[in-house]
Design a protein around this motif. Structure first.
Motif, short mmCIF file in Angstrom:
data_model
loop_
_atom_site.label_atom_id
_atom_site.label_comp_id
_atom_site.label_asym_id
_atom_site.label_seq_id
_atom_site.Cartn_x
_atom_site.Cartn_y
_atom_site.Cartn_z
N ALA A 1 36.95 45.44 49.27
CA ALA A 1 36.75 45.28 47.83
C ALA A 1 36.69 46.63 47.13
CB ALA A 1 35.49 44.48 47.55
N CYS B 1 40.32 47.84 47.04
CA CYS B 1 41.22 47.04 46.21
C CYS B 1 40.79 46.99 44.75
CB CYS B 1 41.30 45.61 46.74
SG CYS B 1 42.06 45.47 48.35
N CYS B 2 39.51 47.07 44.49
CA CYS B 2 38.99 46.84 43.14
C CYS B 2 38.53 48.11 42.44
CB CYS B 2 37.82 45.86 43.20
SG CYS B 2 38.22 44.29 43.99
N GLN C 1 38.51 48.73 38.51
CA GLN C 1 38.84 47.51 37.79
C GLN C 1 37.57 46.78 37.38
OE1 GLN C 1 41.76 45.01 39.69
NE2 GLN C 1 42.60 46.72 40.83
N LEU D 1 35.15 43.81 37.15
CA LEU D 1 34.99 42.61 37.96
C LEU D 1 33.90 41.73 37.35
CD1 LEU D 1 35.02 44.31 41.48
CD2 LEU D 1 36.92 43.23 40.28
N ASP E 1 38.87 37.89 39.18
CA ASP E 1 39.20 39.32 39.07
C ASP E 1 39.33 39.94 40.46
OD1 ASP E 1 39.00 39.05 36.32
OD2 ASP E 1 36.90 39.71 36.28
N ILE E 2 38.45 39.56 41.35
CA ILE E 2 38.49 40.08 42.73
C ILE E 2 39.74 39.54 43.42
CG2 ILE E 2 37.29 40.19 44.95
CD1 ILE E 2 34.67 39.76 43.36
N ARG F 1 42.59 38.70 42.08
CA ARG F 1 43.75 39.42 41.56
C ARG F 1 43.86 40.81 42.18
NH1 ARG F 1 42.51 36.26 37.34
NH2 ARG F 1 41.00 37.63 36.35
N ALA F 2 42.73 41.47 42.38
CA ALA F 2 42.76 42.80 42.99
C ALA F 2 43.23 42.73 44.44
CB ALA F 2 41.38 43.44 42.92
N PHE F 3 42.75 41.73 45.19
CA PHE F 3 43.21 41.57 46.57
C PHE F 3 44.69 41.18 46.59
CE2 PHE F 3 38.71 41.28 47.80
CZ PHE F 3 38.74 42.06 48.95
N ARG G 1 46.48 36.14 47.09
CA ARG G 1 45.58 35.11 46.56
C ARG G 1 45.28 34.06 47.61
NH1 ARG G 1 46.19 34.22 40.23
NH2 ARG G 1 46.49 36.38 39.68
#
Length: 176
Positions: free
Chosen positions: A101, A104-105, A108, A110, A115-116, A118-120, A130
């Motif tokens: 996380a 990836c995040c 951004q 969150l 939101d998490i 989408r980042a992954f 997804r």
């Protein structure tokens, strides 16, 4: 039980994501030794993480599963090792989620689980990311939800004098 194990295995994808993030070993080591032991929020988070691996329903399930397997005192050492390995794996997955996380995040906002996700997804591939995130996150909910239900029928069945189903698998031989 097998379906729950399969769903739980999807959580291992977080370990792969964490490895693909190529975290800096030096940064991780520095952060491991700079633990904020005096901050109330950190201690609350620590207790929550520990609570995910030592939880009453899991102990009830383990005892029920031990009975199903026909285990006795002779198997105690092996069961303890299995419990220790399971708790360690749970913490490795928790740490992998945090590392993945963070990678990836980073930067951004969150505010929601989406939101998490989408980042992954951006880190892997839109559709696959997804799906992996949803299955892995669902595995963390499906496993405990099913495990909570598994030990309940046994004591009720015994209290009512029910016999084991002819479809029930026979107890395996004792562990070596």
């Amino acid at each position: 039980e097998r379906a729950a194990i399969a769903a739980g295995l999807c959580e291992l994808s977080f370990i792969v994501l964490a490895a693909l993030a190529h975290p800096s070993g030096a940064d991780m080591a520095r952060q491991v030794v700079s633990v904020p032991w005096t901050q109330h929020g950190y201690l609350y988070l620590l207790a929550a993480n520990l609570g995910t691996c030592v939880i009453p329903w899991a102990l009830v399930y383990q005892q029920s599963a031990s009975i199903d397997k026909g285990l006795n005192q002779a198997h105690r050492a092996a069961v303890r090792i299995e419990t220790l390995l399971g708790a360690a794996l749970c913490q490795v997955i928790t740490a992998a989620i945090v590392v993945a996380a963070a990678a990836c995040c980073a930067g951004q906002p969150l505010g929601q689980v989406g939101d998490i996700a989408r980042a992954f997804a951006a880190a892997i591939a839109p559709a696959a990311g997804r799906a992996v995130f949803a299955i892995a996150l669902s595995g963390g909910a499906i496993v405990p939800a099913s495990v909570v239900c598994l030990p309940a029928p046994r004591p009720f069945g015994r209290a009512l004098g029910a016999r084991p189903s002819p479809l029930a698998r026979p107890a395996p031989p004792p562990w070596p």
